[in-house]
Motif scaffolding. Structure first.
Motif, PDB file in Angstrom:
ATOM      1  N   ASN A 123       2.492 -10.733   6.822  1.00 41.99           N
ATOM      2  CA  ASN A 123       1.876  -9.272   7.044  1.00 41.99           C
ATOM      3  C   ASN A 123       2.226  -8.699   8.383  1.00 41.99           C
ATOM      4  OD1 ASN A 123       0.313  -9.550   4.855  1.00 41.99           O
ATOM      5  ND2 ASN A 123      -1.657  -9.388   5.825  1.00 41.99           N
ATOM      6  N   MET A 124       2.734  -9.665   9.362  1.00 40.18           N
ATOM      7  CA  MET A 124       3.183  -8.967  10.560  1.00 40.18           C
ATOM      8  C   MET A 124       4.412  -8.395  10.147  1.00 40.18           C
ATOM      9  SD  MET A 124       1.127  -8.948  13.054  1.00 40.18           S
ATOM     10  CE  MET A 124       2.176  -8.374  13.991  1.00 40.18           C
ATOM     11  N   LEU A 127       5.208  -6.876   7.657  1.00 37.53           N
ATOM     12  CA  LEU A 127       4.706  -5.443   7.133  1.00 37.53           C
ATOM     13  C   LEU A 127       4.260  -4.742   8.089  1.00 37.53           C
ATOM     14  CD1 LEU A 127       2.743  -6.396   3.884  1.00 37.53           C
ATOM     15  CD2 LEU A 127       4.821  -5.423   4.006  1.00 37.53           C
ATOM     16  N   SER A 128       3.418  -5.092   9.150  1.00 37.23           N
ATOM     17  CA  SER A 128       2.917  -4.347  10.153  1.00 37.23           C
ATOM     18  C   SER A 128       4.111  -3.769  10.896  1.00 37.23           C
ATOM     19  CB  SER A 128       2.130  -4.938  11.154  1.00 37.23           C
ATOM     20  OG  SER A 128       0.580  -5.156  10.466  1.00 37.23           O
TER      21      SER A 128
END
Lengths: 723, 723
Positions: A178-179, A181-182
């Motif tokens: 997710n990081m 993606l962020s």
């Protein structure tokens, strides 16, 4: 670092090192490929094809046949010899066996996606141990498990499946998909410079941060390494790698699991245990890593460090605003991160006055006060004046640059576009970085994108702009003073101090003195007559302190006397013996330490611990009540340099008392820094020391006198460290 | 507040109050209208027409004729009587005269755009004085000068010219037109809820923050007031207005000019002088204002406070994440702002386990660990479980909600949209606010906009999401405990203390005691024999302190003796007299203060000052070395309540020493809080006190004994305050 080439040499000499093969694979096997479009084993192949990966892809599945036009290998054993990377899309229980088979056919490295290892308790721990054993046996390099994968944007080796990642200078290492993606989405929102590579390290069963950092930072396409981490398996190696890498390539880092609750989350996420936050923060910064406090800063700071020149040390920031409101806020935000404004020369101010007219503010922050509303080109002229002032190291434009044609009149567009071109030309000519904050940064504007494509950040947040300035300022200083900083490599171990656990104080004092550290005069007196003689030999009144393995809290049992003069020294010594014998009947008294009482000074705490993540770490702070109430203590990894010791001192509140507090003479900061350096050298050479406490140290002028000296050795056999 | 109606009543009874007419005008004159499309006097008319302003517009220009289809009035004097607002588009020098003419034709208020007044030094100051005189003479209400104007979004009364401002609940007051642009553009980027009104106060020659706040907050269209300020002309009125307004309407504030350099910028911008930052921060927070540290938080926090329910006091935050990396970072960010995570009940955890499976983390932070990747509806089910846990006050979803169909498979879109609808329904049903962080928040996604349109913030920054949670938590507490908070109105003044400048200590002690504040036993002894008698009368050893107007630093000249017992009291008193006479030959000795020595306790600082912006302010902190090194001091406006005093104590480092530090008994915090309340009441009733210092106060158990009592009265004739 272990030699990677050696490990793989049993399969014949490989053309490239194993980690290079992993991060830039020339062939990929998908172990657990699937023809079912809902499965990851299908997505993985499609993603590689979509990303334009031009090298061979080998699907592996017992069902054989074809998937997405590729022939499927029925088993790992039938793969051609020497595939670079295997992406293992199998459940946790099947991974160890697969790795052994991969190694047997010369596969250099594997990416293991499965979760369910160390991060989920006992069952997972067993699988994790099996996995580690397979790695150790075969020498195959493994990324993961519990990772989102890796991506080489340049080659299209996209093992994550996230598409449309713009190519650019940022290389990313995280412990969270997710990081990634962020960071990718934030980079898109900020229209940042794009990516070279991504590695999700997951649970770090094998490949860790330091190796990955070295590999990615060394790549010519990498301009910055952006790291998200929940904990280091070998923190000291990372520190040394980082301190080396930052000579060429900036490193930005966001740490997860810093708080108690965050730690709990990280533990259940990647099985990582983040250490003492204050220690980690201090030593990573010492290594030159640009640490971030906010997730929303990662993309923006990484992008800027990859594209902007650093600030020349000693130079300051000039704010160029088209509104006093923003100017004041930008000045506040700079002050909050400790960045100073430039004192513009009279010549600069005069030229600005001629350009901007009487309503403008021409001292920094410069406020054009409306002069640009009808002609945005004035900004470029003002920038031209500012970059020629030798005091100016960075220009921060704040306001609505680029959006005048939206705010006032469409006809201004031409002048804005032209101004952007002039800014770019000036920016290329001068080593003064330019950062632009515009309320219109989130609107799609061509001249903003022109500026960005040449590495000028254009952002809507004043805070982000200021955060960039802070990073560029630190980057400039680091590049200038890197020779005066510690490599953070540990020195060869010195012959170990004998014993284990808490040393008696004379032994601790001798150990410290043996390392060449002055701790003031002291005498170990074995008999009462020796005590009297010792006190008589000192010019000042003395402190007497009982030495006994059985006595821990000496003051509490009457084992300490202060202000003793020769005339009554015998009486005091006898009184100590009586008190200790009464209060601790089992005590064997080995003697008394006699020290002349230090003159009044600032009470300091000097200490060291062996941090589980980062090894020997020196602590400095305020002795007494301050440290209890305020926790006024700074840390540095040992060995540290005098420059670093000075910075460490400056971080504490107690440093404000060093320059002549009340009736005390000022403390010699250079002498104090050298004292801390020697303490650092001492503990770095003695890995058997688990704790060192000099508390308090009375500092007065150039003298640093520890009142108590306490050393705890690790309980391990100290011979382990004798190399 | 002065009666607005009275001021305007000379022109006959107006239907509406002057400020209401200003902020919601039913007719507008443009004084300085222009037919030149490059001029502001043209833009202003076009902007009103574009904004759909449906009431009369009267251009005024000596050239008469027509502009944009409107008949031009040749002079102000020829305007119809009783126009609501005049927009003055004239240079600074022409403004005062124009105002007088406006007032003469019954115009209720004016907006003055010109700059070149107080903010640019002497020349401007003269024009500013002229302007103020015109306002005072005529009673016309003026906004500005040096303002970007005002906007009523609802009516289209757009005197700024910024178009396409979405209508919604945010009312904005700033001292910077650029800040309006920033807030509007940030609101657009975040897809926030839009605006009701905007006022740019500029140099505040007349209309100030408190009136504007009252007017806007009272309007039914306003859901939150967002303020940017560079300084208050009447800070105390603002505090009282804010403390009242926040009972119904939240206030968010960003202050410019907090740092030294920022202050300089603000001074040259609006002529504002921001006061002591720590004091302003403390008292504004005390008034219930949600203070922001970052400009990039203004739009996002204002939007959320306008649309989200507050957190029920005592309830905590539950994090619901689809990735452990984000969960840990969100937990860290919450911890950094002091927000606790909920302890989920066993029942909740069990239900989550059933829903999410064995890989999930079901203690807060909840990590679905992949359970939503194939079915985003699982999020809605998890939310349903969480909102039913009475411990949960807010749910923070972090990860990629809304973007699953972009990250994984377009087919997930339907499930995501449906999940958003279920979340909305649950959100409407339960008083548990929902905040969503998604890496895809900056991408245009319909279900995000659905959520936003119903007041659920969807943001890309974890930090912004957490900042919202902190604001909603404080909002909930404020609403619950508002009755236990100060109105911040000043009480009627008590009969003033006589004298001016530094009082002698007996007078200071008597003044404090007269207010009912216990300061322990003390005696003013006039003769040596009285000293001996006084000491003999106390059970403890005493301190003797000379009283003499000529002696400032008593200790330095031998004017203080400690630990004096009856037997040698006479000797010590004589010694003091000798020492003072020798060291300060001109000293007239008025006696000695005799006090029993306080038993050992925690050394505290208690004081008060008359802040130039906010009036009487109480200070509390650590006595001794801590306050010098750490500046360990907290502030509150007086009068303050016991609740507020307790919070003030908790803010300091020294509070950590109050619960039984080392061998000291714990200090009674309630007693200490009440002591501070009484000090607050005292200084609030005595505006003539410019400084009060009780330093140190020795606190031990329930006793608070000031060692020294020092009062400085303002040099003005104190009769001024005698009402």
């Amino acid at each position: 670092m272990t030699s990677i080439d050696e490990r793989t040499s049993v399969f014949g000499p490989p053309a490239r090192a194993a980690l290079t093969r992993l991060l830039d694979p020339h062939s990929i096997a998908i172990v657990g490929a699937s023809a079912n479009p809902a499965k990851r084993g299908f997505h993985a192949i499609r993603a590689l094809q979509q990303a334009g990966y031009a090298h061979p892809i080998h699907p592996v599945n017992p069902a054989a046949g074809q998937i997405l036009g590729l022939d499927v290998c029925a088993s790992i054993d039938r793969l051609p010899y020497g595939v670079d990377v295997a992406l293992i899309v199998l459940p946790a229980a099947a991974v160890a066996d697969a790795l052994r088979r991969c190694a047997a056919v010369g596969i250099g490295g594997a990416v293991v996606l499965a979760n369910g290892f160390g991060e989920i308790g006992d069952v997972g721990a067993e699988l994790a141990a099996e996995l580690a054993a397979a790695v150790a046996e075969t020498g195959i390099r493994v990324i993961g498990p519990n990772t989102s994968g890796l991506i080489n944007v340049t080659s299209g080796a996209n093992l994550v499946g996230l598409q449309d990642i713009p190519q650019g200078p940022i290389s990313v290492i995280t412990q969270s998909g997710n990081m990634l993606l962020s960071v990718v989405n934030d980079n898109r929102a900020f229209r940042g410079p794009g990516f070279h590579a991504y590695v999700g390290l997951g649970n770090q069963v094998d490949v860790r941060y330091d190796e990955c950092l070295n590999e990615l930072a060394r790549h010519p396409s990498t301009g910055v390494v952006a790291i998200h981490s929940e904990g280091f398996v070998d923190g000291r190696s990372f520190l040394a790698a980082a301190a080396d890498v930052v000579r060429d390539t900036p490193i930005v880092m966001l740490r997860g699991g810093r708080s108690e609750v965050g730690r709990r989350a990280a533990l259940s996420h990647t099985g990582s245990i983040a250490g003492h936050d204050a220690v980690a923060t201090a030593v990573l910064r010492q290594a030159g890593v640009e640490l971030l406090d906010r997730p929303d800063e990662l993309a923006v700071v990484a992008g800027a460090l990859a594209t902007c020149a650093p600030i020349v040390p000693g130079r300051k920031v000039a704010i160029l605003s088209d509104g006093g409101g923003h100017a004041a806020l930008a000045a506040d935000a700079l002050a909050a991160v400790g960045i100073e404004l430039a004192e513009l020369s009279e010549r600069t101010q005069l030229r600005l006055r001629q350009l901007l007219g009487s309503a403008a503010a021409v001292a920094d922050p410069v406020d054009v006060a409306g002069a640009t509303d009808t002609d945005p080109m004035v900004f470029a002229h003002a920038f031209d004046i500012l970059v020629r002032d030798p005091e100016v190291g960075l220009v921060l434009i704040v306001g609505l640059f680029g959006g005048y044609h939206l705010r006032f009149d469409p006809s201004l567009r031409e002048s804005e576009d032209a101004a952007a071109e002039v800014l770019l030309a000036l920016n290329a000519e001068h080593a003064v970085p330019l950062v632009i904050q515009s309320c219109y940064a989130d609107v799609e504007i061509a001249n903003h994108d022109r500026l960005r494509s040449h590495g000028v950040p254009v952002l809507s947040s004043i805070n982000h702009a200021v955060r960039i300035a802070a990073a560029l300022e630190r980057r400039g200083r680091r590049l200038a003073d890197t020779a005066r900083r510690s490599s953070l490599a540990l020195p060869p171990a010195a012959p170990p101090i004998h014993g284990s656990g808490l040393l008696d104080e004379p032994a601790a004092r001798r150990a410290v003195e043996a390392a060449g550290i002055e701790i003031g005069a002291w005498t170990l007196a074995r008999e009462v007559a020796d005590v009297v003689a010792a006190v008589a030999g000192y010019e000042r009144p003395c402190a007497l302190k009982v030495v006994s393995q059985q006595v821990v809290h000496k003051s509490d049992v009457g084992g300490v006397r202060l202000g003793v003069v020769a005339a009554d020294a015998g009486e005091h010594a006898e009184a100590i013996i009586d008190a200790v014998c009464t209060n601790v009947p089992e005590a064997r008294i080995d003697g008394m330490i006699v020290t002349p009482m230090a003159a009044a000074g600032v009470e300091l705490l000097v200490g060291a611990t062996h941090d589980p993540d980062f090894g020997p770490v020196v602590a400095f702070g305020s002795g007494g009540v301050m440290v209890e109430a305020v926790r006024d203590v700074a840390f540095r990894a040992a060995p540290l340099t005098e420059l670093e010791a000075g910075e460490m001192i400056d971080e504490t509140f107690v440093s404000r008392l060093l320059d002549g507090h009340r009736h005390l003479p000022p403390v010699d900061r250079g002498q104090l820094a050298r004292f801390l350096v020697r303490i650092g050298d001492f503990v770095a050479a003695h890995p058997e020391i688990s704790e060192l406490d000099l508390n308090p140290v009375i500092a007065r002028g150039s003298e640093m006198v520890p009142v108590d000296v306490r050393i705890v050795l690790s309980e391990k056999i100290t011979g382990d460290h004798d190399e």
